[in-house]
Write an enzyme that holds these catalytic residues in place. Structure first.
Site, mmCIF file in Angstrom:
data_model
loop_
_atom_site.group_PDB
_atom_site.id
_atom_site.type_symbol
_atom_site.label_atom_id
_atom_site.label_comp_id
_atom_site.label_asym_id
_atom_site.label_seq_id
_atom_site.Cartn_x
_atom_site.Cartn_y
_atom_site.Cartn_z
ATOM 1 N N GLU A 176 1.165 -1.600 -0.269
ATOM 2 C CA GLU A 176 -0.163 0.032 0.250
ATOM 3 C C GLU A 176 0.776 1.541 0.097
ATOM 4 O O GLU A 176 0.769 2.201 0.377
ATOM 5 C CB GLU A 176 -1.004 0.024 1.130
ATOM 6 C CG GLU A 176 -1.947 -0.845 0.907
ATOM 7 C CD GLU A 176 -2.706 -0.820 2.418
ATOM 8 O OE1 GLU A 176 -2.952 -0.362 2.701
ATOM 9 O OE2 GLU A 176 -3.537 -2.576 2.618
ATOM 10 N N GLU A 215 -6.364 -10.776 -1.227
ATOM 11 C CA GLU A 215 -7.009 -10.954 -0.359
ATOM 12 C C GLU A 215 -8.794 -10.339 -0.495
ATOM 13 O O GLU A 215 -9.357 -10.016 0.508
ATOM 14 C CB GLU A 215 -7.077 -9.310 0.377
ATOM 15 C CG GLU A 215 -5.323 -9.115 0.751
ATOM 16 C CD GLU A 215 -4.345 -7.974 1.909
ATOM 17 O OE1 GLU A 215 -5.725 -7.289 2.497
ATOM 18 O OE2 GLU A 215 -3.322 -7.316 1.859
HETATM 19 O O1 G3I Z 1 -2.976 -5.905 18.384
HETATM 20 C C1 G3I Z 1 -4.559 -5.929 19.620
HETATM 21 C C2 G3I Z 1 -4.137 -6.853 20.069
HETATM 22 O O2 G3I Z 1 -3.052 -6.325 21.375
HETATM 23 C C3 G3I Z 1 -5.848 -7.221 20.523
HETATM 24 O O3 G3I Z 1 -6.350 -7.740 21.854
HETATM 25 C C4 G3I Z 1 -6.947 -7.183 19.837
HETATM 26 C C5 G3I Z 1 -8.606 -7.362 20.517
HETATM 27 O O4 G3I Z 1 -9.366 -6.917 19.439
HETATM 28 O O5 G3I Z 1 -6.639 -6.442 18.544
HETATM 29 C C6 G3I Z 1 -5.835 -6.306 18.565
HETATM 30 O O6 G3I Z 1 -5.405 -5.359 17.118
HETATM 31 C C7 G3I Z 1 -6.073 -5.432 15.529
HETATM 32 C C8 G3I Z 1 -5.189 -6.543 14.731
HETATM 33 O O7 G3I Z 1 -6.077 -6.911 13.688
HETATM 34 C C9 G3I Z 1 -4.843 -8.138 15.279
HETATM 35 O O8 G3I Z 1 -6.004 -8.311 14.939
HETATM 36 C C10 G3I Z 1 -6.743 -4.369 15.508
HETATM 37 O O9 G3I Z 1 -8.026 -4.323 16.232
HETATM 38 C C11 G3I Z 1 -7.209 -4.317 14.443
HETATM 39 O O10 G3I Z 1 -7.211 -3.070 13.425
HETATM 40 C C12 G3I Z 1 -6.448 -5.208 13.195
HETATM 41 O O11 G3I Z 1 -7.094 -5.357 12.177
HETATM 42 C C13 G3I Z 1 -6.658 -5.403 10.854
HETATM 43 C C14 G3I Z 1 -6.594 -4.672 9.885
HETATM 44 O O12 G3I Z 1 -5.384 -5.633 8.821
HETATM 45 C C15 G3I Z 1 -4.847 -3.772 10.141
HETATM 46 O O13 G3I Z 1 -5.697 -2.409 9.690
HETATM 47 C C16 G3I Z 1 -7.435 -6.784 10.631
HETATM 48 O O14 G3I Z 1 -7.489 -8.257 11.727
HETATM 49 C C17 G3I Z 1 -6.768 -7.250 9.471
HETATM 50 O O15 G3I Z 1 -7.450 -7.630 8.256
HETATM 51 C C18 G3I Z 1 -6.777 -6.435 8.122
HETATM 52 O O16 G3I Z 1 -5.992 -6.902 6.614
HETATM 53 C C19 G3I Z 1 -4.740 -5.746 5.923
HETATM 54 C C20 G3I Z 1 -3.642 -5.694 5.371
HETATM 55 O O17 G3I Z 1 -2.766 -6.573 6.041
HETATM 56 C C21 G3I Z 1 -3.719 -5.332 4.241
HETATM 57 N N1 G3I Z 1 -4.583 -4.158 2.965
HETATM 58 C C22 G3I Z 1 -6.204 -5.044 3.981
HETATM 59 C C23 G3I Z 1 -6.582 -5.392 5.324
HETATM 60 C C24 G3I Z 1 -7.848 -5.232 5.221
HETATM 61 O O18 G3I Z 1 -7.647 -3.922 5.987
#
Ligand code: G3I
Length: 369
Positions: free
Chosen positions: A153, A258
């Site tokens: 990105e 994805e």
């Molecule tokens: O790190 C915390 C953790 O400490 C806590 O226990 C947990 C409880 O909810 O949250 C954790 O963080 C989350 C993280 O995923 C890991 O699970 C964040 O809140 C959450 O916002 C994060 O979302 C991820 C997102 O990327 C972040 O940008 C999604 O799961 C994941 O599917 C998404 O994937 C991205 C690709 O990497 C890149 N392209 C876009 C795609 C969708 O956004």
């Protein structure tokens, strides 16, 4: 006559039992094994095989894996002098044990950085970070991870370079540097540039320029990842096809990295909406909280079928199609762009049952062969 009837009954029974077991043996990965890998993203719980039913579904249907979060910078490199490969090691071991293609996601991305990385201010520190980060991670899994999202990105939707911490400290040279460092650490791994909306014209042009520049500067780039977080009505098949053709004309592989298809309304499409409106509290934003209506289920199946038909048409250019999650109940799209909705973007429903969309993707292969 009396003798013929039971004989016919026996033959018919054998026929139907055979058909049923043949049907059961049909899976995504087997159906598409001559075409491209069929992958899925794994959550931390899935890497740790916490749910046996989900685990057997993953092993049955998919032959490629990406870690949804566990290999991102904040998790593997939480402090300047500390790496934590606990989950990444389990992820790679899982793929090896199940003979799956293993994809690494992601090395250089402005999001999900560890807090210490966000404080990097100058080019000397950033250069040192990139060298240590990329070299350490890629060398650790040398020969075991088949491909990497080296940069994720880096572009804005208009095709210009995103003003990330990397661009701000190093200028656009960081792109070729990242690819050179990754190639030096594992010369045989395929190296990808990965982004969303890069099947749209402006970002496609930006991506083409980026690939050309990396190549011209001596970087090794093997593929483009089109993330494919798509909708029922867009992007058009024409734009997707133009992108496959344009990227592969540059001599790189195309992967859909994805894939998921949202069926829910997008708040940003609500033109003239009150900016203070709380979308979370608006039931119109979560219209299928109980069940997906048959009509939408059918639309989703048709959309998936048309997309896979296009993928098959260009299978010689496509290396992998990976879904962003295993089943609807765990998709990130239940919490984005609005938290707590019920979305239906994948091929398996919330109780792991294959959906109509699953059948439509499988049937494309059954008709052909
Ligand atoms: O790190 C915390 C953790 O400490 C806590 O226990 C947990 C409880 O909810 O949250 C954790 O963080 C989350 C993280 O995923 C890991 O699970 C964040 O809140 C959450 O916002 C994060 O979302 C991820 C997102 O990327 C972040 O940008 C999604 O799961 C994941 O599917 C998404 O994937 C991205 C690709 O990497 C890149 N392209 C876009 C795609 C969708 O956004």
């Amino acid at each position: 006559m009396k003798l013929i009837k039971p004989y016919l009954l026996a033959i018919t029974t054998v026929f139907f039992v055979n058909c049923a077991s043949k049907k059961e043996a049909v899976t995504l990965k087997d159906s598409y094994k001559k075409d491209f890998y069929i992958g899925t993203a794994l959550s931390a719980d899935q890497i740790e095989q916490k749910n046996p039913k989900v685990d057997s579904l993953i092993r049955k249907e998919f032959n490629a894996i990406t870690a949804e979060n566990s290999m991102k910078s904040m998790f593997v490199h939480p402090e300047k002098n500390k790496y934590d490969f606990t989950l990444a090691d389990k992820f790679v071991a899982y793929g090896e044990k199940n003979k799956m293609f293993i994809h690494g996601h992601t090395l250089i991305w402005h999001s999900q950085l560890a807090p210490w990385m966000e404080k990097i201010k100058d080019s000397t520190q950033m250069k040192a970070f990139m060298k240590d980060h990329i070299t350490t991670i890629v060398s650790k899994y040398k020969g075991r991870i088949g491909s990497w999202d080296v940069v994720n990105e880096a572009l804005n939707d208009d095709g210009t370079l995103r003003k990330s911490i990397f661009l701000n400290t190093l200028g656009e040279k960081y792109l070729v540097d990242a690819f050179k460092l990754a190639a030096a650490a594992d010369p045989k791994a395929d190296l990808y540039y990965n982004d969303y909306n890069n099947e749209e014209p402006a970002k496609r042009e930006g991506t083409i320029n980026l690939i050309k520049k990396i190549k011209a500067a001596g970087g090794k780039i093997d593929g483009v990842g089109i993330q494919a977080h798509w909708r029922l009505e867009s992007p058009s098949l024409e734009e997707i096809e133009k992108s496959i053709l344009a990227y592969s004309a540059l001599g790189v592989k195309v992967a859909f990295t994805e894939l998921d298809i949202t069926v829910l309304p997008n708040p940003w499409d609500l033109k003239g909406a009150d900016v203070n409106q709380k979308f979370e509290e608006n039931p119109k934003m979560n219209p299928y909280a109980e069940k997906l209506p048959d009509s939408v289920q059918t639309k989703l199946a048709a959309r998936y079928a048309s997309i896979f038909k296009l993928f098959l048409k260009h299978k010689d250019k496509i290396s992998r199609v990976t879904f962003w999650g295993v089943y609807d109940g765990q998709s990130w799209l239940n919490d984005w762009p609005i938290k707590g909705r019920t979305n239906y973007p994948l091929l398996f429903d919330a109780v792991l049952k294959p959906k109509k969309a699953y059948n439509s993707v499988i049937e494309l292969k059954e008709i052909k062969e």
